[in-house]
Design a protein around this motif. Structure first.
Motif, short mmCIF file in Angstrom:
data_model
loop_
_atom_site.label_atom_id
_atom_site.label_comp_id
_atom_site.label_asym_id
_atom_site.label_seq_id
_atom_site.Cartn_x
_atom_site.Cartn_y
_atom_site.Cartn_z
N HIS A 1 79.81 26.36 52.34
CA HIS A 1 80.78 26.27 53.43
C HIS A 1 80.30 26.96 54.69
O HIS A 1 80.95 27.84 55.23
N ARG A 2 79.11 26.56 55.11
CA ARG A 2 78.56 27.07 56.36
C ARG A 2 78.35 25.85 57.26
O ARG A 2 79.18 25.54 58.08
N LEU A 3 77.28 25.11 57.06
CA LEU A 3 77.04 23.89 57.83
C LEU A 3 76.75 22.76 56.84
O LEU A 3 76.23 23.00 55.76
N VAL B 1 60.49 23.44 48.33
CA VAL B 1 61.32 24.65 48.21
C VAL B 1 61.20 25.42 49.51
O VAL B 1 60.28 25.19 50.30
N ARG B 2 62.15 26.34 49.72
CA ARG B 2 62.13 27.15 50.96
C ARG B 2 62.04 28.62 50.61
O ARG B 2 62.99 29.21 50.12
N ILE B 3 60.89 29.20 50.87
CA ILE B 3 60.69 30.60 50.49
C ILE B 3 60.98 31.50 51.69
O ILE B 3 60.68 31.15 52.83
N GLY B 4 61.60 32.65 51.41
CA GLY B 4 61.87 33.63 52.48
C GLY B 4 61.53 35.01 51.96
O GLY B 4 60.37 35.40 51.89
N ILE B 5 62.54 35.71 51.49
CA ILE B 5 62.36 37.10 51.07
C ILE B 5 61.31 37.24 49.94
O ILE B 5 60.64 38.26 49.85
N GLY B 6 61.17 36.20 49.14
CA GLY B 6 60.22 36.27 48.02
C GLY B 6 58.79 36.43 48.51
O GLY B 6 57.96 37.10 47.89
N LEU C 1 66.14 24.83 46.91
CA LEU C 1 65.91 26.19 46.40
C LEU C 1 65.38 27.16 47.46
O LEU C 1 64.42 26.85 48.15
N ASN C 2 66.00 28.32 47.56
CA ASN C 2 65.44 29.44 48.32
C ASN C 2 64.62 30.30 47.35
O ASN C 2 64.39 29.91 46.21
N SER C 3 64.20 31.49 47.77
CA SER C 3 63.29 32.28 46.92
C SER C 3 63.85 32.51 45.52
O SER C 3 63.18 32.24 44.52
N SER C 4 65.08 33.04 45.43
CA SER C 4 65.59 33.32 44.08
C SER C 4 65.91 32.02 43.35
O SER C 4 65.88 31.98 42.12
N THR D 1 68.11 44.16 51.65
CA THR D 1 66.78 44.32 52.25
C THR D 1 66.61 43.44 53.50
O THR D 1 65.96 43.85 54.45
N TYR D 2 67.21 42.26 53.49
CA TYR D 2 67.10 41.35 54.63
C TYR D 2 67.58 42.05 55.92
O TYR D 2 66.95 41.96 56.95
N GLU D 3 68.72 42.74 55.81
CA GLU D 3 69.28 43.36 57.02
C GLU D 3 68.42 44.54 57.47
O GLU D 3 68.24 44.76 58.66
N ALA E 1 58.12 27.77 54.61
CA ALA E 1 58.29 29.21 54.73
C ALA E 1 59.30 29.48 55.83
O ALA E 1 59.19 28.94 56.92
N MET E 2 60.32 30.29 55.50
CA MET E 2 61.35 30.59 56.48
C MET E 2 60.85 31.76 57.34
O MET E 2 60.67 32.87 56.85
N VAL E 3 60.61 31.47 58.62
CA VAL E 3 60.13 32.52 59.52
C VAL E 3 61.16 32.77 60.62
O VAL E 3 60.83 33.21 61.72
N LYS E 4 62.42 32.48 60.28
CA LYS E 4 63.51 32.73 61.24
C LYS E 4 63.62 34.24 61.51
O LYS E 4 63.13 35.05 60.72
N ALA E 5 64.35 34.58 62.58
CA ALA E 5 64.58 35.98 62.95
C ALA E 5 63.27 36.75 62.96
O ALA E 5 63.12 37.77 62.30
N SER F 1 70.14 21.21 51.07
CA SER F 1 71.34 22.04 51.05
C SER F 1 70.90 23.46 50.72
O SER F 1 69.72 23.72 50.54
N HIS F 2 71.86 24.37 50.67
CA HIS F 2 71.50 25.78 50.50
C HIS F 2 72.40 26.39 49.43
O HIS F 2 73.61 26.15 49.42
N LEU F 3 71.80 27.18 48.53
CA LEU F 3 72.57 27.80 47.45
C LEU F 3 73.15 29.13 47.94
O LEU F 3 72.45 29.91 48.58
N ALA G 1 60.46 36.12 61.64
CA ALA G 1 59.94 36.24 60.28
C ALA G 1 60.51 37.48 59.59
O ALA G 1 59.77 38.35 59.15
N TYR G 2 61.82 37.52 59.51
CA TYR G 2 62.55 38.63 58.89
C TYR G 2 62.11 39.95 59.50
O TYR G 2 61.99 40.98 58.83
N GLY G 3 61.82 39.92 60.81
CA GLY G 3 61.48 41.16 61.51
C GLY G 3 60.00 41.51 61.50
O GLY G 3 59.59 42.47 62.12
#
Ligand SMILES: *Cc1c(COP(=O)(O)O)cnc(C)c1O
Length: 815
Positions: free
Chosen positions: A581-583, A666-671, A650-653, A797-799, A480-484, A609-611, A486-488
């Motif tokens: 093309h990020r990291l 898998v790595r879930i965030g916004i989902g 894979l991220n949420s989508s 929505t993330y922002e 579970a991505m709880v960065k930032a 890796s990240h899509l 946890a999306y605020g």
């Protein structure tokens, strides 16, 4: 328990692969809380929702040498396997054998409410009479009960176990492994009733537990239960308890007002003081007493034991009050003992000044003077600033009290007197007999609830996680991505909840975020996506796992590992560049990466890796290309490494759109927060966040007048305008003012008019009938939805979520 591996296999018809090892004394099912590996076998329990097999590696890493599993994994060396058809059936078979050969006295507790509290109370009363074993926490299910029974060892004389069911036919299976001598049936309520055709069916199912019991103790206030048990078990010893006089164990007196409580037990009377008089507690006391009598405990010892429970019962609440006060509310009952306890509780707070609200003590007639002398001495010792006395009796003795004294006939007089609301920065104890309803004082002293809140529904998060899991194989792990924050939404609160629900990994962006989680007690593995180079020591000190995306980072981090003296292989996560093309490491670097890693004392825990565009149907071709590159490059790296780390992309989508590429994790965030670009998926998800406030003021603005800074809105007729207390400092972008954005009131849109101010904004409510000051306003998520709100803001929505200012109070609800 204490069995050889072959004994276990024989009892359960299992197959052993590997050598006979030490005796098995414990079975662990959660790889994270294995506290000893010496005589422990790890069981990889498979349920419909989850596969325990994905934790086998972690268990072996911790030193486990015996694994019970439905599948055999030959890649692990030196492990002895007990291979079974079904792990749950295995546990039940072993537990049945173990229980039936243990020959201890046993109590089985079932019912809808109160099982755990009664079990804990029984344990507190009985542990010094018998060597006693009990279910840990509320382990009472098809898995929990067997694990509880397996704790029995030869020294135990008594076992107290909870048995819980939620569906038809479950009790038969449980009774088959556990047949208590004493059956205890607590209150039957509506919990789980939905899974049964009727209350009758639920009762029939629960009482199956007593098929082989000698004694059944049950709440006879439920007449259906009473008639069912009498019908089915007429040959057994039956003992009923409850409020009705027809019960064998019931109250003889007024339980609400009398000082002591008189219990009738068949022909005997037992008298004891109680400290909490709600119906549930009183009913539990009767059940407890009936069991203690059944076990032959003497009456005086029973009174002593029940008396000693009071510390657990006492529930004092501390509340944040107005004017920086702390309010301690103990408005439930009042006697000298409970006053002492409350005064002790006050000592835990370090406010220099304190005040007391105290009422008459009821039920004392003869020696009132002596009692109030004692009370006043006790109170005077505490050095209260002000003492508020309520009631005619205590007021008569007011000269005994040495503080600033106020006396009132009743609680309303005190409230009307207003003196109490002048108190500032103190701790205020409210202590009164129930009759005086001094909780009303609490209501006026309590700090008003926050008007503006971001409400987060934790159960909706769980629903969304389970929905995504349902698309995946049971063995696929989830990060579970709880960065930032946890999306605020609050990274600790969300992480703690996810940890409780067995998330496999957490992902944060920076080291500080991971440190905060560790400091607050999060123990799940945490990956740091962008560890800053000055922070590697902290990464290691807090057991965080870094993303490694370049040779520079790899070398610097490895240096830090060596300096730290860490002597095992430190877990790292390798990021591959596949098109974002990020990291990440590029194609051309993979061979060198493999050989470099092979020489270092590091363990590649995962390759990922990240899509860039998994949510966009129009970029499907590109996404498939990214997936292809990932497959090729990760395989190449694995070959170079010589072992197989976890892979994930894979991220949420990605989870919903490219399920076939789930790999091992898998790595879930916004989902998780209930948001998907795909409207079909969106329907399956539950919305998690809502941003709400209330109307501060409504004004009728005359024709041609202007609203707000720079006069950007002018009325063309007299217009009803509401002011709400949120502004751009709360994270509402200024660009949605001037009728770009709307908020919701009474399920209708109300446009934002004029420029948004720092802490406030104005909205047009002319078209909304019956709108009043104090009404709730939805900034988002209903009307408008979070997505609509993001559209006003011309962003995603993330922002929106990560921009909500920390000053907006986050509250967490579980519906
Ligand atoms: C934020 C993040 C995710 C989660 O993305 P969602 O679109 O919110 O599911 C996954 N992986 C990485 C590397 C991320 O940074």
């Amino acid at each position: 328990m204490n069995y050889t591996i072959h004994q276990i296999a024989k009892i359960t018809n299992a197959q052993v692969i590997g050598e006979e090892k030490l005796l098995i004394k414990n079975i662990a099912f959660d790889s994270r809380i294995i506290y000893s590996t010496k005589n422990t076998a790890f069981i990889a329990i498979n349920t419909q929702k989850n596969s325990g097999e994905k934790f086998i590696e972690a268990a072996i890493d911790r030193g486990i040498e015996v694994v019970i599993s439905e599948n055999y994994y030959p890649q692990y060396e030196n492990i002895t396997w007990i291979i079974v058809k079904n792990t749950v059936v295995f546990l039940q078979k072993l537990a049945k054998y173990h229980f039936e050969n243990a020959h201890i006295k046993s109590i089985g507790i079932t019912g809808s409410n109160g099982k755990t509290i009664l079990k804990e109370w029984l344990y507190q009363c009985l542990w010094n009479e018998f060597t006693t074993v009990k279910s840990p926490k509320s382990f009472n299910s098809q898995i929990g009960l067997p694990l509880s029974l397996l704790q029995i060892n030869p020294s135990h004389e008594l076992g107290i176990f909870e048995v819980g069911i939620s569906e038809p036919d479950e009790m038969e299976k449980l009774e088959n492994i556990f047949h208590p001598q004493i059956g205890l049936l607590t209150h039957i309520g509506t919990a789980h009733l939905a899974n049964f055709a009727s209350e009758e069916q639920l009762i029939d199912e629960k009482i199956k537990l007593f098929k082989n019991s000698e004694v059944i103790i049950y709440n006879g206030d439920n007449l259906l239960v009473d008639s069912k048990i009498k019908q089915l078990y007429s040959t057994k010893k039956l003992i009923t308890y409850g409020f009705y006089e027809s019960n064998d164990v019931h109250f003889k007196n007024d339980t609400l007002n009398d000082k002591n409580i008189v219990v009738r037990y068949f022909n005997e009377q037992i008298i004891f003081p109680v400290h909490q008089r709600d119906e549930a507690t009183l009913t539990n006391v009767l059940a407890l007493l009936a069991v203690l009598k059944e076990l032959g405990i003497r009456n005086d010892r029973i009174v002593e034991k029940i008396n000693a429970l009071k510390a657990v019962e006492m529930r004092l609440e501390a509340i944040e009050g107005i004017k920086s006060n702390i309010i301690i509310n103990d408005s439930f009952n009042l006697d000298l003992d409970s006053l002492k306890t409350a005064l002790q509780f006050l000592k835990e707070y370090n406010k220099p000044k304190k005040s007391l609200v105290l009422t008459d003590i009821l039920g004392v007639n003869s020696n009132a003077e002596q009692l109030y002398e004692e009370v006043s001495e006790l109170v005077n010792e505490q050095g209260f600033d002000s003492v508020f006395l309520i009631g005619n009796e205590i007021s008569n003795y007011s000269e005994l009290f040495k503080s600033k004294i106020f006396t009132y006939n009743n609680t309303q007089e005190l409230i009307d007197g207003k003196h109490i609301t002048e108190i500032e920065n103190q701790i205020i104890l409210l202590k009164g007999a129930r009759k005086f309803e001094i909780e009303k004082v609490k209501d006026i002293l309590e700090l008003r609830k926050h008007d503006t809140v971001l409400e987060i529904n934790l159960n909706a998060i769980l629903h969304n996680i389970n929905y995504h899991k349902s698309l995946l194989k049971p063995t696929t792990k989830m990060m579970a991505m709880v960065k930032a924050n946890a999306y605020g939404l609050g990274s600790y609160e969300i992480s703690e909840f996810l940890q409780h629900h067995h998330i496999d990994y957490l992902g944060v962006a920076f080291v500080d975020e991971g440190v905060e989680l560790r400091k607050k007690g999060i123990t799940v593995p945490i990956v740091v996506m962008n560890p800053e180079q000055h922070s590697y020591e902290t990464v290691i000190a807090y057991n965080l796992e870094p993303e490694i995306y370049s040779f520079r980072v790899l070398e610097l981090f490895y240096e830090a590992v060596q300096k730290s003296g860490y002597d095992k292989k430190y877990p790292i996560h390798i990021k591959l560049e596949t098109g974002m093309h990020r990291l990440g490491f590029k194609d051309s670097e993979l061979d060198e990466l493999g050989s470099t890693l092979a020489q270092k004392n590091l363990k590649v825990q995962s390759i990922f890796s990240h899509l860039s565009s998994s949510d966009l149907p129009s970029e499907k071709e590109f996404t498939l290309l990214q997936l292809e590159i990932f497959e090729r490059n990760s395989s190449r790296l694995i070959k170079n490494l010589g072992y197989t780390p976890i892979r994930h992309i894979l991220n949420s989508s990605g989870i919903t759109n490219y399920t076939d590429h789930q790999y091992d994790m898998v790595r879930i965030g916004i989902g998780m927060l209930g948001e998907s670009q795909n409207s079909e998926i969106n329907k399956q998800l539950r919305s998690v966040v809502s941003f709400k406030t209330v109307i501060s003021q409504i004004s009728l603005v005359g024709d041609g007048e202007s609203v707000g800074y720079s006069r950007r809105f002018k009325t063309d007729h007299p217009t009803k305008i509401a002011t709400i207390p949120v502004g751009y400092a709360d994270g509402i972008p200024r660009l949605i003012g001037n009728q770009v954005g709307n908020v919701g009131i009474h399920k209708k849109f109300a446009p934002i008019v004029g420029n948004i101010c720092m802490d406030m904004m104005m909205i047009n409510v002319d078209h909304i009938p019956d709108v009043k000051e104090g009404d709730t306003v939805t900034v988002f998520n209903a009307k408008p939805t979070l997505k609509e709100f993001a559209e006003y803001c011309k962003t995603i929505t993330y922002e929106v979520l990560t921009s909500i200012s920390p000053r907006v109070k986050r509250i967490y609800v579980k519906d």
